[in-house]
Design an enzyme around this catalytic site. Structure first.
Site, PDB file in Angstrom:
ATOM      1  N   ILE A  94      30.298  47.575   5.982  1.00 30.15           N
ATOM      2  CA  ILE A  94      29.762  47.223   4.268  1.00 30.15           C
ATOM      3  C   ILE A  94      28.592  46.976   4.312  1.00 30.15           C
ATOM      4  CG2 ILE A  94      29.749  45.046   2.958  1.00 30.15           C
ATOM      5  CD1 ILE A  94      32.699  46.566   3.511  1.00 30.15           C
ATOM      6  N   GLU A 106      37.323  40.082   8.163  1.00 29.50           N
ATOM      7  CA  GLU A 106      35.363  39.954   7.409  1.00 29.50           C
ATOM      8  C   GLU A 106      34.945  39.323   8.616  1.00 29.50           C
ATOM      9  OE1 GLU A 106      35.409  37.930   3.439  1.00 29.50           O
ATOM     10  OE2 GLU A 106      36.966  39.674   2.834  1.00 29.50           O
ATOM     11  N   ARG A 131      16.898  25.754   1.453  1.00 32.44           N
ATOM     12  CA  ARG A 131      17.256  27.188   2.542  1.00 32.44           C
ATOM     13  C   ARG A 131      18.404  27.600   1.410  1.00 32.44           C
ATOM     14  NH1 ARG A 131      16.185  29.286   7.129  1.00 32.44           N
ATOM     15  NH2 ARG A 131      16.558  27.463   8.914  1.00 32.44           N
ATOM     16  N   SER A 163      29.532  29.732  14.417  1.00 30.91           N
ATOM     17  CA  SER A 163      30.997  30.113  13.362  1.00 30.91           C
ATOM     18  C   SER A 163      32.380  30.768  13.437  1.00 30.91           C
ATOM     19  CB  SER A 163      30.658  29.776  11.653  1.00 30.91           C
ATOM     20  OG  SER A 163      32.067  29.830  11.023  1.00 30.91           O
ATOM     21  N   PRO A 164      32.975  31.406  14.523  1.00 25.66           N
ATOM     22  CA  PRO A 164      33.595  32.192  15.084  1.00 25.66           C
ATOM     23  C   PRO A 164      34.518  32.405  14.269  1.00 25.66           C
ATOM     24  CG  PRO A 164      33.857  30.698  16.771  1.00 25.66           C
ATOM     25  CD  PRO A 164      32.572  30.224  15.602  1.00 25.66           C
ATOM     26  N   GLY A 165      34.944  32.279  13.611  1.00 22.19           N
ATOM     27  CA  GLY A 165      36.015  32.270  12.351  1.00 22.19           C
ATOM     28  C   GLY A 165      35.993  33.918  11.229  1.00 22.19           C
ATOM     29  N   GLU A 183      27.738  35.422  15.885  1.00 17.11           N
ATOM     30  CA  GLU A 183      26.083  34.484  15.936  1.00 17.11           C
ATOM     31  C   GLU A 183      26.860  33.625  17.251  1.00 17.11           C
ATOM     32  OE1 GLU A 183      22.209  31.747  14.655  1.00 17.11           O
ATOM     33  OE2 GLU A 183      24.499  31.820  13.414  1.00 17.11           O
ATOM     34  N   GLU A 211       5.166  34.679   7.332  1.00 18.84           N
ATOM     35  CA  GLU A 211       4.652  34.440   5.479  1.00 18.84           C
ATOM     36  C   GLU A 211       5.735  34.587   4.531  1.00 18.84           C
ATOM     37  OE1 GLU A 211       4.636  38.800   4.805  1.00 18.84           O
ATOM     38  OE2 GLU A 211       3.399  38.934   6.006  1.00 18.84           O
TER      39      GLU A 211
END
Length: 186
Positions: A18, A42, A68, A117-119, A123, A142
């Site tokens: 995607i 997904e 963030r 977040s293995p669902g 990562e 930077e």
């Protein structure tokens, strides 16, 4: 795969890319479920990251405050960053600590590695404890703007209580730090 858990396996039938960005890739997989039905998954692919829990000799945590964008706010976190292609986690931890905070460490010890977040994401995050710190000059990327903080355990717990510490890696580090302090008092 371990045959012992074959009854839980979801076989990929097809996969559609995607999005491919600098940090993540997103795909949708059609899978065959153990009961014979199909489903869509997904999935976010990420090459992994490290985080560092830097502890000073006088018992303080070095943390950073930064904005963030997904949260539309600033939060307080332990230093962290993504692994470069082929980079070893320890080398990344050393690099990220110095870039974000200016500190270097005589000792780096792996605290834990976990999936964030293995669902929906693959990562894997490696968290290190850094001790024997020496202060230097930070060199953030930077596009990275941070305030470097020195926090006592009580100050960090208060930031967690009031919602300024909310990300998983920093919460894990906070609990590990508190446990370490409690064990040292025994």
């Amino acid at each position: 795969m371990n045959n012992k858990y074959e009854h839980l396996y979801e076989k990929t039938i097809s996969s559609q890319s995607i999005y491919e960005g600098r940090i993540i890739k997103v795909k949708v997989d059609d899978v065959l479920l153990p009961n014979g039905h199909t489903a869509k998954r997904e999935i976010v692919n990420h090459q992994g990251a490290v985080a560092v829990m830097p502890l000073t000799d006088d018992g303080k945590l070095i943390a950073v405050r930064q904005f963030r964008k997904p949260l539309e706010r600033t939060i307080v976190e332990i230093p962290a960053g993504k692994l470069e292609l082929g980079e070893e986690p320890l080398a990344c931890a050393v690099r990220e600590l110095e870039e974000e905070t200016g500190y270097t460490a005589q000792n780096m010890e792996l605290l834990s590695s976990f999936y964030t977040s293995p669902g929906f994401a693959d990562e894997l995050l490696h968290v290190y404890v850094a001790t024997g710190l020496a202060k230097g000059e930070s060199r953030p990327d930077e596009d990275e703007f941070v305030d470097v903080l020195e926090l006592t355990l009580d100050e960090a717990k208060e930031l967690h209580k009031n919602g300024e510490i909310r990300d998983a890696k920093t919460v894990v580090a906070l609990f590990a730090w508190e446990n370490r302090v409690l064990r040292s008092r025994e």
